[in-house]
Design a protein around this motif. Sequence first.
Motif: not given
Length: 216
Positions: A78-83
């Motif tokens: 999920m490329p958007y699920l970074y911190e």
Amino acid sequence: MMKLTLIRHAQMAGDPFICPERPVKGSLSEEVGIGQAEATAKALKEERYDCAFSSPYGRALQTAEIVLAGRQLDIGIMPYLYEWMPNRELEKVPSTVFEEMQRQVGDAYAEETWKTELGEGYFDMCARIIPPFLRDLSKIGIHSRMGGFVPEEAAKELSVVIFAHGGSLGILMNFLLGVRPFPVASFAFEHTGAAVIEFVERKGIYYPRMLIPAHH
């Protein structure tokens, strides 16, 4: 029963922003992080997961690989699920200026910190994470409808596990459980901390609720 498990990564090592090739090496600390992930794998070995996802950051993805080792299960990214993303422009300012900015934000009331010069605001993170998360759920047959979720027949018993970070998982928890938006986090995930969300059906709509297991 449809179920979603959210797991924070183990103790990290190295570059916090790295999105490495797989299999991942060196993103968890050898002295603590690897052991935390292995202990989590042991604790969850009897749990069934049909779908697995991870943040692109190495510390989450390496945790996922260790916890799910030996299972015939692909780990989707999920490329958007970074911190939380800091303002990278501040890397150019003198350290004394940056430290003063941090002090001012730290001294402010929470209501004054929805958006600061230090980086992403709360609603920035919500806009980055929640819409694509709902699209990814829809791809596996779980559709957001009428304040809850309507799963396709094949998705009604799905068990999904997601590996990410304290802040991004907190955004998802707030959204799923209907907790009011606020700059101070309502949920705190320890390293490899796991939260289980069950979906309870009422007249064809499935509503999320948090499962709090007994420790005995």
